[in-house]
Design a protein around this motif. Structure first.
Motif, PDB file in Angstrom:
ATOM      1  N   LEU A 177       0.835  -1.205   0.000  1.00 43.22           N
ATOM      2  CA  LEU A 177       0.000   0.000   0.000  1.00 43.22           C
ATOM      3  C   LEU A 177       0.870   1.256   0.000  1.00 43.22           C
ATOM      4  O   LEU A 177       0.596   2.211  -0.728  1.00 43.22           O
ATOM      5  N   SER A 211      -7.609  -5.888  -0.346  1.00 44.97           N
ATOM      6  CA  SER A 211      -8.449  -4.959   0.418  1.00 44.97           C
ATOM      7  C   SER A 211      -9.689  -5.631   0.991  1.00 44.97           C
ATOM      8  O   SER A 211     -10.348  -5.067   1.862  1.00 44.97           O
ATOM      9  N   GLN A 258      -6.927   3.902   0.361  1.00 40.75           N
ATOM     10  CA  GLN A 258      -7.266   3.555  -1.020  1.00 40.75           C
ATOM     11  C   GLN A 258      -8.308   4.532  -1.578  1.00 40.75           C
ATOM     12  O   GLN A 258      -8.205   4.961  -2.723  1.00 40.75           O
TER      13      GLN A 258
END
Length: 200
Positions: A59, A114, A125
């Motif tokens: 991420l 996710s 996100q």
């Protein structure tokens, strides 16, 4: 009494750049903490201290990559050019370069993970998605106000266009047979001509 000299850890950005380079050169499956550690001269334990999990490393790498794309997108959209030309540049930046595009490979992996992500990761996100969306809405609103585009609702049109781009982008990124980047860009240009350009 002797003191052992400690080798300083590389800057965080260097680690993220190395992770992105490994994805580009070797594929996501080769990106392990141990392999990345060897690449940047750190132990996998040291990397885990900074990133906690591989999900967090991925991420953060995506956020770093998106920061660079965001700066490029900002430059493209700030040019003194017609809204349609800048919209084409936005689309060109959005669509993957081809099969196994490293940025899209990473995006697809983060999206997949996710499903089990915590609220913080999901919020981050959403922030990435939101930046693309806000820039597109602003560009569409400008084009409408200047009479270049039909009087569409910029927010609704942006949501639909980005869904179309995501679908096409996935086809390119995974190398779906019968789809390539130029073909996809042609489909999108045709869609924009039919649904967005103002009547002459």
């Amino acid at each position: 009494m002797s003191t052992r000299r400690r080798t300083p850890a590389p800057p965080r950005e260097d680690v993220l750049a190395a992770a992105m380079e490994m994805i580009a050169e070797r594929g996501l499956e080769k990106l392990t903490m141990a392999a990345l550690g060897r690449e940047v001269g750190m132990s996998s334990g040291h990397l885990l201290y900074y990133f906690r999990t591989k999900d967090e490393l991925l991420l953060q790498t995506l956020e770093w990559s998106e920061g660079r794309l965001g700066a490029e997108r900002g430059r493209l959209l700030a040019r003194p050019a017609p809204a349609r030309a800048r919209l084409d540049a936005y689309v060109d930046l959005y669509v993957p370069d081809g099969h196994r595009d490293p940025h899209w490979t990473l995006w697809l992996e983060v999206w997949n993970r996710s499903q089990n992500a915590d609220d913080d990761a999901r919020d981050r996100q959403v922030a990435i998605e939101g930046a693309w969306h806000r820039d597109l809405v602003a560009l569409l609103a400008e084009g409408v106000s200047r009479g270049e585009f039909r009087p569409v609702d910029p927010d609704r049109y942006a949501a639909r266009l980005r869904a179309l781009l995501d679908g096409f982008a996935i086809h390119v990124a995974i190398g779906l047979r019968g789809t390539d980047r130029q073909q996809i860009l042609g489909h999108v240009r045709e869609f924009l001509d039919q649904t967005l350009l103002a009547e002459a």
